[in-house]
Design an enzyme around this catalytic site. Structure first.
Site, PDB file in Angstrom:
ATOM      1  N   LYS A 210     -11.154  22.198  28.574  1.00  9.15           N
ATOM      2  CA  LYS A 210     -12.093  22.607  27.216  1.00  9.15           C
ATOM      3  C   LYS A 210     -11.852  21.900  26.065  1.00  9.15           C
ATOM      4  CE  LYS A 210     -14.689  26.411  26.925  1.00  9.15           C
ATOM      5  NZ  LYS A 210     -15.378  27.030  27.603  1.00  9.15           N
TER       6      LYS A 210
HETATM    7  P1  NAD Z   1     -23.542  31.135  21.790  1.00  5.76           P
HETATM    8  O1  NAD Z   1     -23.012  30.524  20.539  1.00  5.76           O
HETATM    9  O2  NAD Z   1     -24.754  30.639  22.169  1.00  5.76           O
HETATM   10  O3  NAD Z   1     -23.610  32.913  21.256  1.00  5.76           O
HETATM   11  C1  NAD Z   1     -22.398  33.488  20.918  1.00  5.76           C
HETATM   12  C2  NAD Z   1     -23.134  34.738  20.275  1.00  5.76           C
HETATM   13  O4  NAD Z   1     -21.982  35.710  20.004  1.00  5.76           O
HETATM   14  C3  NAD Z   1     -24.205  34.921  19.043  1.00  5.76           C
HETATM   15  O5  NAD Z   1     -25.142  35.761  19.382  1.00  5.76           O
HETATM   16  C4  NAD Z   1     -23.271  35.061  18.224  1.00  5.76           C
HETATM   17  O6  NAD Z   1     -23.855  35.745  16.941  1.00  5.76           O
HETATM   18  C5  NAD Z   1     -22.312  36.009  18.644  1.00  5.76           C
HETATM   19  N1  NAD Z   1     -20.927  36.362  18.075  1.00  5.76           N
HETATM   20  C6  NAD Z   1     -20.237  35.414  17.427  1.00  5.76           C
HETATM   21  N2  NAD Z   1     -19.071  35.915  16.739  1.00  5.76           N
HETATM   22  C7  NAD Z   1     -19.466  37.613  17.101  1.00  5.76           C
HETATM   23  C8  NAD Z   1     -18.763  38.493  16.687  1.00  5.76           C
HETATM   24  N3  NAD Z   1     -17.529  38.438  15.929  1.00  5.76           N
HETATM   25  N4  NAD Z   1     -19.134  39.817  17.101  1.00  5.76           N
HETATM   26  C9  NAD Z   1     -20.232  39.735  17.864  1.00  5.76           C
HETATM   27  N5  NAD Z   1     -20.894  38.847  18.275  1.00  5.76           N
HETATM   28  C10 NAD Z   1     -20.490  37.923  17.895  1.00  5.76           C
HETATM   29  O7  NAD Z   1     -22.486  31.445  22.799  1.00  5.76           O
HETATM   30  P2  NAD Z   1     -22.375  31.380  24.248  1.00  5.76           P
HETATM   31  O8  NAD Z   1     -22.568  30.314  24.931  1.00  5.76           O
HETATM   32  O9  NAD Z   1     -23.575  32.573  24.537  1.00  5.76           O
HETATM   33  O10 NAD Z   1     -20.948  31.769  24.829  1.00  5.76           O
HETATM   34  C11 NAD Z   1     -20.701  33.241  24.642  1.00  5.76           C
HETATM   35  C12 NAD Z   1     -19.487  33.406  25.556  1.00  5.76           C
HETATM   36  O11 NAD Z   1     -19.904  33.059  26.810  1.00  5.76           O
HETATM   37  C13 NAD Z   1     -18.309  32.754  24.967  1.00  5.76           C
HETATM   38  O12 NAD Z   1     -17.063  33.298  25.314  1.00  5.76           O
HETATM   39  C14 NAD Z   1     -18.491  31.392  25.966  1.00  5.76           C
HETATM   40  O13 NAD Z   1     -17.106  30.906  26.388  1.00  5.76           O
HETATM   41  C15 NAD Z   1     -18.967  32.188  27.297  1.00  5.76           C
HETATM   42  N6  NAD Z   1     -19.396  31.444  28.124  1.00  5.76           N
HETATM   43  C16 NAD Z   1     -20.428  30.655  28.046  1.00  5.76           C
HETATM   44  C17 NAD Z   1     -21.082  29.998  28.945  1.00  5.76           C
HETATM   45  C18 NAD Z   1     -22.304  29.063  28.640  1.00  5.76           C
HETATM   46  O14 NAD Z   1     -22.867  28.570  29.795  1.00  5.76           O
HETATM   47  N7  NAD Z   1     -22.907  28.954  27.513  1.00  5.76           N
HETATM   48  C19 NAD Z   1     -20.473  30.011  30.301  1.00  5.76           C
HETATM   49  C20 NAD Z   1     -19.442  30.888  30.673  1.00  5.76           C
HETATM   50  C21 NAD Z   1     -18.713  31.480  29.586  1.00  5.76           C
END
Ligand code: NAD
Length: 435
Positions: free
Chosen positions: A125
Site C-alpha cells: 500500500k
Molecule cells: P473515494 O475517494 O473515491 O471516495 C471516498 C468517499 O468517502 C467519498 O464519498 C468521501 O466523501 C467519503 N468520505 C471521506 N471521509 C468520510 C467521512 N469521514 N465520513 C463519511 N464519508 C467520508 O475512495 P474509494 O476508492 O471509494 O474508497 C473508499 C474505501 O474503499 C476505502 O476504504 C478504500 O480503501 C476502499 N477500497 C477501495 C477500492 C477501490 O477500488 N477504489 C478497492 C477496495 C477497497
C-alpha cells in the site's frame, strides 16, 4: 520569492516498530485480526511475528511547488507487507490522515485479501498525507510524479503494482505509469492497474470493487433465502466504491434508502433515484442537497433500520460507540477496516453478519489482476469475459469462506483471515527461510 513550509497534516511520523499501535487504530485492528487467525491456526510466536511485520517500507518527502510559487512538503509512504505469493499489490491513497501505521495496516489487509481470492500477489500500500481537494490538477500531477520518482526503486510490474484508492483515480495511475515509463525509457503499462482504458486499462475495472460487493451480498442473502430485490441498503461513502455500489444494488432491484459522503448524508425510505443522484453528485460534488430526500448524519446512517449496511468510506467507523446501534442484519465492508475489534465484538453479540473487507471489497484487486495479466499479454478481454470471471472468483471465494465458517463455527471474518493467512504462511514454509 519562494518559501518552504511543512503542511500541518503531514508532520513527520514515528517509525517506532509496529508492535504497539494506537488503540482503535487501523493497525491495531489489523494486528488483532491476525492474532485471532494465528491463534486459530496454532502458529508459534515466530511465525506470527513474521506475518505481522512488513517486509519493506519507504518514507519519502514529497515537495510541491504550488501554482502560486510557494513550496510545501508532504510525507509519502510505500509499504510491502508480504511478497511470498508474488509481487506486492495495493492502492495509493491521498488523504490528510495518512501515516505509516495506516499504510502498514492497509498493506497487511491487501496480503490477506489477495490470498483469499487466490491471486498470485503479496500485499502492499502507498499513501501521501495530502487532502487532494485543496490542490489543482496540475499540483496533484506534480505531487504524483515526484512521489513516484521517490519510490521508484521499490515499484515495478514484477515487484509492486499500484492502483487507485481513496483520493486517487485512473488519471493518477496514468501519471504514475508515465513517470515510471519515461524513467525506464519505454512504456510499461503493467506497473499500475486502474489506468484509463486509452493507456491499457481494463474494461470493468472502474466498477469492479462495487460489483464484487454486490456479488458477495447476493451470496450472503441467498444463505438466508433472500435475494437482492428483497432488501434495503444504506451506504456510507459515495466515492468510487460507494457510488457504483449504489448504482448496481439499485439496478439489481435493491432499495437504496440512504447514502452519505464526507459532507453529510441523505435518506428516502422509498428508495433514492440513484441515476439522478449520480448526476447531482457530478454537478455539485456531494450527495447533500439532493431533492426528494431528507438529511441524515454519517453516524445516524450507520444506525438506520435497513437490511444491508455498506460502510464504503474510511476506517474505524463501526467502533465501541457506534456498532451497538447497527440495526442492519448484514454489514458488507466496502471500505478497508471500517470495523474495529471492539465494534466487531458488538456486531457479533447482536447477530449481525459481517462480510469482511478482505473478501467483500476484493473485486477491485481481482480485476486489477485481470488488467495486469492483459497488459503482460498485450491482449485485451471483453467486458463480458471480465464480468463473468469476476463473478466466478467472488462467488467461489465467498463459498470457501462461508463453508469454513460453518464447519468450524467461525465468523466470516475469522474464516476469511484463516484462509488468507494460511495460504501466505504455507508459501513461507514451502519456500523456506533465506539464507
Ligand atoms: P473515494 O475517494 O473515491 O471516495 C471516498 C468517499 O468517502 C467519498 O464519498 C468521501 O466523501 C467519503 N468520505 C471521506 N471521509 C468520510 C467521512 N469521514 N465520513 C463519511 N464519508 C467520508 O475512495 P474509494 O476508492 O471509494 O474508497 C473508499 C474505501 O474503499 C476505502 O476504504 C478504500 O480503501 C476502499 N477500497 C477501495 C477500492 C477501490 O477500488 N477504489 C478497492 C477496495 C477497497
Amino acid at each position: 520569492m519562494t518559501t518552504t513550509t511543512t503542511s500541518t497534516p503531514s508532520s513527520p511520523p514515528s517509525f517506532a516498530p509496529s508492535g504497539s499501535p494506537v488503540e482503535g487504530s487501523a493497525l491495531a485492528t489489523a494486528h488483532a485480526q491476525l492474532a485471532t487467525a494465528a491463534e486459530i491456526l496454532g502458529y508459534d510466536e515466530g511465525l506470527h511475528r513474521m506475518l505481522a511485520t512488513p517486509r519493506r517500507e519507504i518514507h519519502v518527502a514529497v515537495p510541491l511547488r504550488r501554482d502560486t510559487g510557494e513550496t510545501v512538503l508532504f510525507h509519502g509512504f510505500r509499504v510491502q507487507h508480504n511478497v511470498s505469493l508474488g509481487p506486492g499489490k495495493g492502492g495509493l491513497r491521498y488523504h490528510p490522515s495518512v501515516d505509516v501505521d495506516e499504510v502498514r495496516a492497509l498493506a497487511m489487509w491487501m496480503t490477506w485479501k489477495c490470498a483469499v481470492v487466490n491471486l498470485p500477489y503479496g500485499g502492499a500500500k502507498g499513501g501521501v498525507a495530502i487532502d487532494p481537494r485543496g490542490y489543482s490538477q496540475a499540483e496533484l500531477e506534480r505531487v504524483t510524479r515526484r512521489y513516484t520518482s521517490e519510490i521508484m526503486p521499490m515499484i515495478g510490474p514484477d515487484t509492486d503494482i499500484m492502483a487507485p484508492d481513496m483520493g486517487t483515480d485512473a488519471q493518477t495511475m496514468a501519471w504514475v505509469m508515465d513517470t515510471y515509463s519515461v524513467n525506464r525509457g519505454y512504456t510499461i503499462p503493467a506497473v499500475v492497474t486502474g489506468k484509463p482504458l486509452a493507456v491499457g486499462g481494463s474494461l470493468g475495472r472502474g466498477t469492479a470493487t462495487s460489483a464484487g460487493i454486490v456479488h458477495v451480498t447476493s451470496a450472503a442473502l441467498a444463505e438466508a433465502g433472500m435475494a437482492l430485490s428483497d432488501v434495503s441498503v444504506a451506504i456510507q461513502g459515495f466515492g468510487k466504491v460507494g457510488s457504483h455500489a449504489a448504482e448496481i444494488f439499485a439496478a439489481r432491484g435493491s432499495r437504496v434508502v440512504a447514502v452519505s459522503d464526507q459532507y453529510g448524508g441523505i435518506r428516502n425510505d422509498d428508495g433514492l433515484d440513484v441515476p439522478r443522484l449520480m448526476e447531482h453528485v457530478q454537478r455539485t460534488g456531494s450527495v447533500v442537497d439532493f431533492a426528494d430526500a431528507d438529511r441524515v448524519s454519517n453516524t445516524e446512517l450507520l444506525a438506520l433500520d435497513v437490511d444491508v449496511l455498506v460502510p464504503a468510506a474510511i476506517e474505524g467507523v463501526l467502533d465501541e460507540n457506534t456498532a451497538g446501534s447497527v440495526k442492519a442484519r448484514w454489514v458488507v465492508e466496502g471500505a478497508n477496516g471500517p470495523t474495529t475489534a471492539a465494534g466487531d465484538a458488538l456486531l457479533a453479540k447482536n447477530d449481525v453478519t459481517v462480510v469482511p473487507d478482505v473478501l467483500a471489497n476484493a473485486g477491485g484487486v481481482v480485476v486489477s489482476y485481470f488488467e495486469w495479466v492483459q497488459a503482460n499479454q498485450t491482449y485485451w478481454w471483453t467486458e463480458q469475459e471480465i464480468a463473468d470471471k469476476l463473478e466466478h472468483r467472488m462467488i467461489t471465494a465467498y463459498a470457501e469462506v462461508s463453508a469454513l465458517a460453518q464447519r468450524e463455527h467461525l465468523s466470516l471474518r475469522d474464516a476469511a483471515l484463516v484462509i488468507g493467512v494460511k495460504r501466505v504462511a504455507e508459501a513461507h514454509q514451502i519456500r523456506g527461510l533465506y539464507p
